[in-house]
Design a protein around this motif. Structure first.
Motif, mmCIF file in Angstrom:
data_model
loop_
_atom_site.group_PDB
_atom_site.id
_atom_site.type_symbol
_atom_site.label_atom_id
_atom_site.label_comp_id
_atom_site.label_asym_id
_atom_site.label_seq_id
_atom_site.Cartn_x
_atom_site.Cartn_y
_atom_site.Cartn_z
ATOM 1 N N LEU D 162 0.867 -1.176 0.000
ATOM 2 C CA LEU D 162 0.000 0.000 0.000
ATOM 3 C C LEU D 162 0.897 1.217 0.000
ATOM 4 O O LEU D 162 1.343 1.682 1.057
ATOM 5 C CB LEU D 162 -0.925 -0.026 1.219
ATOM 6 N N PHE D 163 1.168 1.703 -1.191
ATOM 7 C CA PHE D 163 2.123 2.793 -1.344
ATOM 8 C C PHE D 163 1.397 4.023 -1.851
ATOM 9 O O PHE D 163 0.760 4.000 -2.892
ATOM 10 C CB PHE D 163 3.229 2.416 -2.326
ATOM 11 N N SER D 164 1.562 5.083 -1.111
ATOM 12 C CA SER D 164 0.929 6.344 -1.470
ATOM 13 C C SER D 164 1.928 7.462 -1.261
ATOM 14 O O SER D 164 2.883 7.333 -0.488
ATOM 15 C CB SER D 164 -0.294 6.555 -0.576
ATOM 16 N N ASP D 165 1.688 8.561 -1.928
ATOM 17 C CA ASP D 165 2.566 9.718 -1.762
ATOM 18 C C ASP D 165 1.854 10.858 -1.024
ATOM 19 O O ASP D 165 2.304 11.996 -1.077
ATOM 20 C CB ASP D 165 3.079 10.202 -3.135
ATOM 21 N N TYR D 166 0.771 10.521 -0.313
ATOM 22 C CA TYR D 166 -0.041 11.626 0.232
ATOM 23 C C TYR D 166 0.682 12.468 1.278
ATOM 24 O O TYR D 166 0.311 13.606 1.526
ATOM 25 C CB TYR D 166 -1.410 11.142 0.734
ATOM 26 N N ALA D 167 1.711 11.894 1.894
ATOM 27 C CA ALA D 167 2.474 12.679 2.880
ATOM 28 C C ALA D 167 3.915 12.866 2.425
ATOM 29 O O ALA D 167 4.817 13.101 3.227
ATOM 30 C CB ALA D 167 2.434 11.991 4.246
ATOM 31 N N ALA D 168 4.139 12.783 1.124
ATOM 32 C CA ALA D 168 5.513 12.795 0.623
ATOM 33 C C ALA D 168 6.140 14.174 0.600
ATOM 34 O O ALA D 168 7.362 14.307 0.628
ATOM 35 C CB ALA D 168 5.566 12.180 -0.778
ATOM 36 N N HIS D 169 5.314 15.191 0.534
ATOM 37 C CA HIS D 169 5.912 16.524 0.467
ATOM 38 C C HIS D 169 6.429 16.932 1.842
ATOM 39 O O HIS D 169 5.676 16.933 2.811
ATOM 40 C CB HIS D 169 4.908 17.549 -0.049
ATOM 41 N N GLY D 186 -0.172 6.407 12.433
ATOM 42 C CA GLY D 186 0.133 6.929 11.104
ATOM 43 C C GLY D 186 -0.255 5.965 10.006
ATOM 44 O O GLY D 186 -1.412 5.544 9.912
ATOM 45 N N VAL D 187 0.735 5.613 9.194
ATOM 46 C CA VAL D 187 0.445 4.795 8.023
ATOM 47 C C VAL D 187 -0.129 3.426 8.384
ATOM 48 O O VAL D 187 -0.773 2.792 7.550
ATOM 49 C CB VAL D 187 1.716 4.652 7.152
ATOM 50 N N GLU D 242 5.090 12.449 14.797
ATOM 51 C CA GLU D 242 5.076 11.488 15.908
ATOM 52 C C GLU D 242 4.733 10.059 15.518
ATOM 53 O O GLU D 242 4.796 9.158 16.347
ATOM 54 C CB GLU D 242 4.073 11.950 16.971
ATOM 55 N N ASN D 243 4.266 9.896 14.307
ATOM 56 C CA ASN D 243 3.882 8.520 13.957
ATOM 57 C C ASN D 243 4.471 8.096 12.615
ATOM 58 O O ASN D 243 5.174 8.864 11.972
ATOM 59 C CB ASN D 243 2.362 8.367 14.028
ATOM 60 N N GLU D 244 4.161 6.876 12.216
ATOM 61 C CA GLU D 244 4.945 6.175 11.196
ATOM 62 C C GLU D 244 4.628 6.603 9.761
ATOM 63 O O GLU D 244 3.477 6.694 9.369
ATOM 64 C CB GLU D 244 4.693 4.654 11.321
ATOM 65 N N ASP D 245 5.694 6.780 8.999
ATOM 66 C CA ASP D 245 5.575 7.001 7.558
ATOM 67 C C ASP D 245 5.544 5.672 6.798
ATOM 68 O O ASP D 245 5.050 5.607 5.672
ATOM 69 C CB ASP D 245 6.798 7.769 7.020
ATOM 70 N N TYR D 246 6.120 4.665 7.429
ATOM 71 C CA TYR D 246 6.376 3.409 6.706
ATOM 72 C C TYR D 246 6.313 2.247 7.665
ATOM 73 O O TYR D 246 6.751 2.363 8.816
ATOM 74 C CB TYR D 246 7.769 3.484 6.073
ATOM 75 N N VAL D 247 5.773 1.152 7.188
ATOM 76 C CA VAL D 247 5.828 -0.086 7.965
ATOM 77 C C VAL D 247 6.061 -1.241 7.006
ATOM 78 O O VAL D 247 5.532 -1.260 5.894
ATOM 79 C CB VAL D 247 4.529 -0.319 8.770
ATOM 80 N N SER D 248 6.883 -2.177 7.446
ATOM 81 C CA SER D 248 6.992 -3.437 6.724
ATOM 82 C C SER D 248 6.835 -4.551 7.740
ATOM 83 O O SER D 248 7.135 -4.365 8.929
ATOM 84 C CB SER D 248 8.341 -3.569 6.022
ATOM 85 N N ALA D 249 6.330 -5.680 7.280
ATOM 86 C CA ALA D 249 6.159 -6.803 8.196
ATOM 87 C C ALA D 249 6.261 -8.104 7.432
ATOM 88 O O ALA D 249 5.873 -8.187 6.271
ATOM 89 C CB ALA D 249 4.805 -6.717 8.902
ATOM 90 N N ALA D 263 3.623 -0.792 3.792
ATOM 91 C CA ALA D 263 2.795 0.397 3.549
ATOM 92 C C ALA D 263 3.644 1.636 3.745
ATOM 93 O O ALA D 263 4.490 1.687 4.643
ATOM 94 C CB ALA D 263 1.596 0.422 4.495
ATOM 95 N N SER D 264 3.424 2.594 2.871
ATOM 96 C CA SER D 264 4.171 3.846 2.951
ATOM 97 C C SER D 264 3.258 4.994 2.587
ATOM 98 O O SER D 264 2.465 4.883 1.653
ATOM 99 C CB SER D 264 5.353 3.817 1.978
ATOM 100 N N ARG D 265 3.384 6.094 3.298
ATOM 101 C CA ARG D 265 2.640 7.299 2.931
ATOM 102 C C ARG D 265 3.558 8.333 2.280
ATOM 103 O O ARG D 265 3.115 9.424 1.950
ATOM 104 C CB ARG D 265 1.913 7.882 4.162
ATOM 105 N N VAL D 266 4.798 7.966 2.133
ATOM 106 C CA VAL D 266 5.774 8.893 1.540
ATOM 107 C C VAL D 266 6.439 8.276 0.310
ATOM 108 O O VAL D 266 7.611 8.539 0.020
ATOM 109 C CB VAL D 266 6.854 9.286 2.578
ATOM 110 N N ALA D 267 5.679 7.452 -0.397
ATOM 111 C CA ALA D 267 6.245 6.748 -1.547
ATOM 112 C C ALA D 267 6.158 7.641 -2.786
ATOM 113 O O ALA D 267 5.221 7.538 -3.585
ATOM 114 C CB ALA D 267 5.526 5.434 -1.763
#
Ligand code: NAI
Ligand code: NAI
Ligand code: NAI
Ligand code: NAI
Lengths: 386, 386, 386, 386
Positions: D162-169, D186-187, D242-249, D263-267
């Protein structure tokens, strides 16, 4: 004035053949190489195979015993294309005999094996090149240049995958590949090794990792008679598969980047689905070996809603210009080995490394060992830094 | 016992080089070939170019005058890699001198040229092979087999495209390629020739066609000094482009199938976007040169809502097995020429055609002439049947 | 203060339903529309169908006879979703009755039909909107903007395709669609009409064309009993298909651009493979309806080796922002009809055209007629300019 | 005879609007639903927003205080579209008030929150539906059917992304989304929640996992004034994310399958790059939300060299037939919510679950909590089984 260099090939299977062809082609593409390889000797234990190779490719001599090559003064450099469990013994012996070596990945079954070869090479003052050929793809070189130039910003997260179906058939024979003693850790050395090398080549060193492994085809029929390649067995009694079909790992790079790496030899539907996707704070780059000449690049200053463009590699990307005059003309897997041959020969001529070295093999093997240890322990494993 | 065959190369540019490398590689991939090529002579009018080729590839002699090769008894077969406007003269002369020829497409500027070469070859009883290399891609061979086996039913409609950007820059120099006298009909001979050959190879003969052509970059700067390749001119005076940038045609095949063919040398954004999509009453097949190893196939008995599968070609598809041991491993454009070399040598050894012949070149050229005539007249043109 | 507008729907099949849903949804996406549609009446000749529609969607009245709607003063605007052979009669009658019409493409069977409706609309001073919905895709709007802004330079050549398998099954029943009297020219009105509209919308007027047509499934089983949609017939006697399965055409636009257009209703393997590729002197743009939200764009100043980027459309592209808040979120085919409804209502409110009009339908039908005439005569046909 | 059901919407942002539109559209697509939603009340704390919604969509009443809805007897069911930190309070309160709830994912900030809502729902005997809409895509339904039918054999390994750029800026404002107290993890809740739901929906329960997380944009400018959506801040002082931009598991499912989830919100470069690839012992299936209507399937009995086919979903796949009459016609993201509305209403009418329930939300949240715990501890975490 070019010097001639006497070449031997030890282990003449797929890789032995491709190394040989590469020696014969390297001057077509790299005419300025200061050394010219001459095919002196070939060794393979299968009766007749070395002779046939000599006949077809013009090696001066052929033998079943690779040790015959050790004392041959005409042999100055050796390609090692034998199975993994012979890499250490061969590598150490050839190095000690003062021969330069171009050795296939993963260089043995463990990092101890790779280190033994690396040490012998260093001690002997010879050069060592390792078969991490995916580095040599012009698109990978272009990706590395993009990353190094900061086009992606700081690398954040990436994924590397190596998915193959070569062991997917449940009736594929239980060959040595599936034994721990001779096949090592299975898919780790076979495929993940390439992945680790690409991670390091593109993104830098691995700090720590946590991994998981699995065997999905736990039993296979014992081969009836000799098997070659990935033969299907007729239906003999079944025995246990001893090494890994699959590995996944989460890596933390020393740069802070996160990487997910996966490799499978039982990925039904995937023929050489190898590749990566790298994200950075400003862009992304992705590559798929199956479309070797294409690179997907997102860069610019947009951060959000930034498109991805498909680049067909061309002259200016890696060693592409040595092969094709314009962009978008297919290169082959074998061409990557021609580039590797050029690296090997140039490193011998100049006495300094080009391309992947035994240190790279050691680092890669250490990561694979760490993956096996982590899968065993269930813990993160920290890699030694140097 | 293999016979040795003395080879010359006339015109040592891109194609001359690739032919030469193919001769050197052909036995690596086709060890059973009954003849072994030996590089005897090379000719190129550019001072030093033939000598350099001889030095790098091992030709015994080098010359600037290709006519020197005519009388050389050591030369038994000749590769013709000179520009189109020399094809006829060279082809006829070499054939009359009793040399087998491997000649690049399109074989001259018109069908009269191609016919002259074909006639000379027939009269001399030598073999002639033509550089329609896309036929040799394993995926194309697989497509042909699918079609021939009736997997698509009867072919209904198809599209063939050859889009390149090699002449897209408006400041690309006005070289001989843009002159009618030496560059012929421009994109027709350069690219559409390949398309016509693929149509015929896959789908059979063309019955009639209607075509349109266009010049989209009508003027280019005259080159200041010698130009090589597709050089950009510094800004000289502009002169008129005399031949076609673009051609489109609607074809009716003798089978009843309809084909649309397009070729452009000014297709900005397209690097070797060559390919086809063929529909039949039961299925479809599509290929894109840029992803040379992939074939898109829809077949089965569903007619509607039938999915399309991506096949990564492998052993069993065309000559793939001569190059790679498993599916999905990249072959190169140059490998297609190695296959062509094998066709040429085998046809000489066996005295019968393999691969594309001069008859194919004549047929292709006739279709191109018909396109030019149709574009001129605005009418459908019927092609001669034999 | 928003005005209410009384709506009727004549012919409640697929399109009738989608128009109806669009009226109900249009204010969700275009809240500023000055008129609010109210569902007044629905007509369909199939017993019960209009009643069911009224029940489900809230039309005040239902009838089997569309002529009942003519005199209903509550009906101010009518959607015409009946088969092509009724377009003219219905369109003319509703216009004469002073109703605005939103009529499905292709507006009759010939350009005479379309012209009759256009004339009636003009004479009555009502508004007419035509169902050329692919125009409304945000990616198409973005492509049009790119072209209009000169990002591609001057358009050189383009291809438009409309490939469907809806009539690919040889046992699909011989319904009215395959009769010339009621189904018109087959795939021309069904699919090529959309292609012509896209050509004109994106690239401007057609100057001349040459076309070819074909019937690939010449016989079909006569339907046993009533058929709905594209039913498969049980195996009745076979009758002749009277209209076209396939059309191809080469167009010369008045701009000088060349276009190839193809449409097929028997393209096995293709489910709504509709799209275009447009090349210009500086760039290219391509779209595929199956990936409606993606646009492939090559632009910049490179001319050669210029990459192509994949743009996921988002707010700022056409009417996208009326549907989704961020790029890359799927819109539906039905959403394109909601945009069309907005065009229709806005054109009524403001008394001037928005989106595709009856003039567009006439122009499109003229091109289709010209294709049929060209296929018959084998000659280029020049289109009237205005 | 259909019953009417009084609906309220609490929190009228993006999701509140889409829920509302879904209620208005659900009977267009699911005419047999035994209940008919009626829009009774809407609440949003932003002044004027509820009134505007009432005006546009026809809610009978509007309020700024969602607690006003609790006592309204006309409100029988509530859509909760407020931010995550309000899910628990709202969900529990509405359930206790005897209202059925359709609540957006992830249902609170932690599994304790989700459990509190689930418990309240169970205690009150109302129905609860959760906004895990990707389940509803027909291609996902088709994938699930394939897997359940054993077409892939036993699932071996899979990847969900789940890769998004919504918080990439990096200049995106430091809104509540980046605070732990209100934005949770976060993400993880934003995107990974969907991934966990898809894993469970397609492949079954998670047994254990090990995870890693990262913040790649550690500081952002504090918003100046109110921010809406993902606004860019003008350049205020920077504060800590304060919370996560990225998680892998890495997951081990109870079935034995291995899953990698990221999952990433800064992709950067990725707009809604959501999807999965699932491998089994006999086949594989892959889906990409950006091409929502396509499914890549490899199945059959070949194990090795088995091709992958692209299926365009159509009637017969999930709820597709409720939207489009033939394969390959685009559905929208919003259509997935219409399906969700149908699930919600049907579950109320029939008193049994359809689609994703609060138990699913609890399970998903537990996995997310486990990921956070694992990232903290560096250890594998075992999930409770039931
Ligand atoms: N860089 C890459 O992409 C690839 C690397 N490899 C590596 O290359 C190595 C060889 O693999 P393949 O060529 O695929 O295997 P292969 O089985 O085709 O060839 C191995 C050859 O070694 C010979 N051999 C075995 N024992 C020997 C001995 N004691 N003395 C002499 N010859 C002996 C065998 O007879 C055989 O001809 C492996 O280490 C493998 O990991 C293999 C394929 C691709
Ligand atoms: N099959 C295929 O895919 C391709 C076919 N071709 C064909 O190959 C032919 C050559 O094209 P390129 O190699 O691209 O051109 P190029 O310009 O690279 O090479 C042509 C060579 O011919 C030499 N030459 C010119 N006049 C000569 C003369 N009188 N005597 C001796 N040598 C002379 C030139 O000096 C040059 O070295 C053309 O007919 C072209 O259509 C070219 C590229 C691809
Ligand atoms: N814009 C687009 O993408 C599309 C446009 N169309 C166009 O829409 C029109 C209708 O096509 P579909 O909806 O697919 O057909 P359909 O067969 O689903 O619907 C036609 C309806 O008209 C009704 N009808 C027939 N004769 C009638 C009469 N005398 N009085 C009242 N109702 C009558 C039929 O009973 C049927 O319900 C066609 O002109 C077609 O070209 C169709 C599909 C897509
Ligand atoms: N299923 C999916 O694919 C998606 C789910 N979501 C979920 O939907 C929820 C809402 O997200 P969005 O609609 O994107 O956010 P949004 O910010 O667009 O909407 C939230 C709305 O809640 C209102 N609100 C805030 N506090 C309130 C209060 N105390 N009383 C009444 N209203 C209040 C806000 O004024 C705003 O209008 C989140 O939980 C999110 O995770 C969001 C987007 C997609």
């Amino acid at each position: 004035m070019r010097t001639s260099l006497g070449i031997a090939v030890a282990g003449f299977g797929w890789m032995g053949r491709v190394h040989t062809q590469s020696y014969l082609r390297v001057s077509h593409h790299f005419p300025d190489l200061p050394v010219r390889p001459r095919l002196r000797a070939v060794a393979d234990e299968v009766p007749g195979r070395a002779e046939e190779a000599a006949d077809r490719y013009g090696f001066a001599t052929a033998t079943r015993d690779w040790r015959d090559l050790l004392a041959d003064p005409a042999v100055e450099a050796v390609s090692i294309g034998a199975p993994n469990f012979l890499h250490r013994e061969m590598g150490v012996a050839f190095a000690r005999a003062g021969k330069h070596i171009w050795i296939e990945k993963p260089v043995g079954l463990t990092s101890a094996d790779a280190r033994a070869v690396a040490d012998a090479v260093r001690a002997a003052g010879v050069r060592g090149t390792v078969g991490f050929n995916y580095r040599n793809a012009p698109a990978v070189a272009a990706a590395r240049d993009l990353i190094a130039a900061g086009e992606l910003g700081a690398v954040t997260h990436a994924r590397f995958r190596l998915f193959s179906d070569y062991a997917a058939h449940p009736d594929g024979a239980l060959s040595w590949r599936f034994e721990r003693a001779r096949g090592g850790s299975g898919v780790l050395g076979d495929l993940a090794a390439h992945g680790v090398d690409l991670v390091r080549h593109l993104l830098g060193e691995i700090g720590a990792l946590v991994a998981d492994t699995a065997v999905f085809v736990p039993e296979r029929p014992r081969p009836s008679g000799a098997t070659a390649g990935h033969m299907r067995a007729a239906g003999g009694e079944r025995g246990a598969v001893e090494n890994e079909d699959y590995v996944s790992a989460q890596l933390r790079l020393t740069s802070g980047a996160r990487v997910v790496l996966e490799a499978s030899r039982v990925a039904v539907g995937d023929q050489n689905n190898y590749g990566f996707e790298v994200h950075g704070t400003r862009g992304a780059v992705a590559w798929d070996f199956r479309r070797m000449g294409e690179l997907a690049v997102s860069s610019g200053g947009d951060y959000q809603d930034q498109p991805t463009r498909t680049v067909h590699v061309g002259p200016g990307h890696g060693e592409y210009a040595a092969f094709q005059p314009g962009a978008g003309i297919a290169m082959s897997y074998d061409d990557l080995k021609v580039i590797e041959a050029a690296h090997f020969l140039r490193s011998i001529a100049e006495g300094r490394p080009y391309g992947a070295t035994l240190d790279d093999a050691v680092r890669s093997a250490e990561a694979l060992d760490a993956m096996a240890a982590s899968a065993e322990s269930g813990s993160w494993v920290t890699l030694a830094t140097r």
